[in-house]
Design an enzyme around this catalytic site. Sequence first.
Site, PDB file in Angstrom:
ATOM      1  N   THR A  23       9.413  84.395  50.022  1.00 23.17           N
ATOM      2  CA  THR A  23       9.934  83.217  49.321  1.00 23.17           C
ATOM      3  C   THR A  23       9.708  81.960  50.142  1.00 23.17           C
ATOM      4  O   THR A  23       9.495  80.878  49.602  1.00 23.17           O
ATOM      5  CB  THR A  23      11.443  83.408  49.056  1.00 23.17           C
ATOM      6  OG1 THR A  23      11.591  84.510  48.171  1.00 23.17           O
ATOM      7  CG2 THR A  23      12.075  82.182  48.434  1.00 23.17           C
ATOM      8  N   ASP A 104      13.290  90.408  51.421  1.00 24.47           N
ATOM      9  CA  ASP A 104      13.682  91.651  50.742  1.00 24.47           C
ATOM     10  C   ASP A 104      13.507  92.897  51.606  1.00 24.47           C
ATOM     11  O   ASP A 104      14.329  93.815  51.552  1.00 24.47           O
ATOM     12  CB  ASP A 104      12.889  91.814  49.436  1.00 24.47           C
ATOM     13  CG  ASP A 104      13.363  90.845  48.361  1.00 24.47           C
ATOM     14  OD1 ASP A 104      14.424  90.218  48.541  1.00 24.47           O
ATOM     15  OD2 ASP A 104      12.662  90.721  47.333  1.00 24.47           O
TER      16      ASP A 104
HETATM   17  C1  SIN Z   1      12.523  86.485  49.752  1.00 23.73           C
HETATM   18  O1  SIN Z   1      11.655  86.262  50.566  1.00 23.73           O
HETATM   19  O2  SIN Z   1      13.654  85.949  49.859  1.00 23.73           O
HETATM   20  C2  SIN Z   1      12.373  87.394  48.583  1.00 23.73           C
HETATM   21  C3  SIN Z   1      10.990  87.779  48.274  1.00 23.73           C
HETATM   22  C4  SIN Z   1      10.328  88.518  49.378  1.00 23.73           C
HETATM   23  O3  SIN Z   1      10.972  89.314  50.064  1.00 23.73           O
HETATM   24  O4  SIN Z   1       9.128  88.306  49.568  1.00 23.73           O
END
Ligand code: SIN
Length: 340
Positions: A23, A104
């Site tokens: 993200t 994640d």
């Molecule tokens: C995030 O980074 O907060 C969620 C998506 C991911 O793990 O790439």
Amino acid sequence: MTRHDSLQSGRLPLVSVLATGGTIAGRSTRQGSSANYRSGVVSGDDLLAAVPGLSAAARLRSHQVANIGSEDMTSDVWLDVVRAAGRELDDPDVAGVVVLHGTDTMEETAVFLDCLLHHRKPLVMTGAMRPADAVSPDGPANILAAVQTAVCPAASDRGVLVVFNADIHAARRVRKTDSMAVNAFSSWGGPEGRVVDGEPVFFRPASSREGLPIFSMAGLDVLPRVDIIYGHAGQERGLVDAAVAAGAWGLVHAGVGMGNIHSAVRPALAEAVAGGVAVVCATRVVDGPVPLTEKIRRDGFIAAGFMNPAKARVLLQLALTRGDWTRGGIQALFDRYSLA
Ligand code: SIN
């Protein structure tokens, strides 16, 4: 080169940043939304360029190892990351390494790196809960705090760290505990420290890493299949049988409570053990250990201790790469790693 050496030589320490996506590298697909976005779009270089004050903390060089949402993490990407991190840490000019990663599966990659890298220099992971173009992105502050930690001498000898929302966590204790909040991570036993106004402050001395799982990267090309089976009311044995039929070398059972297993499923797991599959009992409960009880020992299972199911899976995969594994040997690894 430590920060002390750098100050002596008048040069800022060098931090190597390995970008993998997440993200933090995401862009919104609906203006102003922190829930509708595509992960892994913005490059590591562009992320670093957007952090105010970063150039005053360290000299930086960056490598784009991957650009994916971490829900798509694979063992191939893990191997690329660990090799790149090992190379950078081996470079005498590099003071520390920062890995930018989706949140994640960050705790899984953190354990993977923690078990394979045995450098004294800091390796710090961070990410973000909001995409790079959010109204108030959390990525820049997380990157700055991670770099400040990577150049901090007191961050050495602590294994892989996760710096998030100013808290500093140890790989083996950290886990994601909120699906949306910017303080998404917490550690059982509390964090290792906090970045206070740019200075990492540690709450406890670095614990000895002697005897921690020592796995070697040499010859590590594929990881064995290990599946997680989730315990629940009304559970049946079919998923265990299917995992074994699909070729699992190991199973992690995310049991209820203290790792308890439905009586309809226990015989399937015991049969798996009899067939040479390693079975680790973890818990779906957020906090608390799964100790080695009589019930766990009796069926030849392994107790995960404080390792949650996702992290237990990583440790078991690595343990199974040793051709000569035994149940007792893997139990000793879990005890030592989860309680260190
Ligand atoms: C995030 O980074 O907060 C969620 C998506 C991911 O793990 O790439």
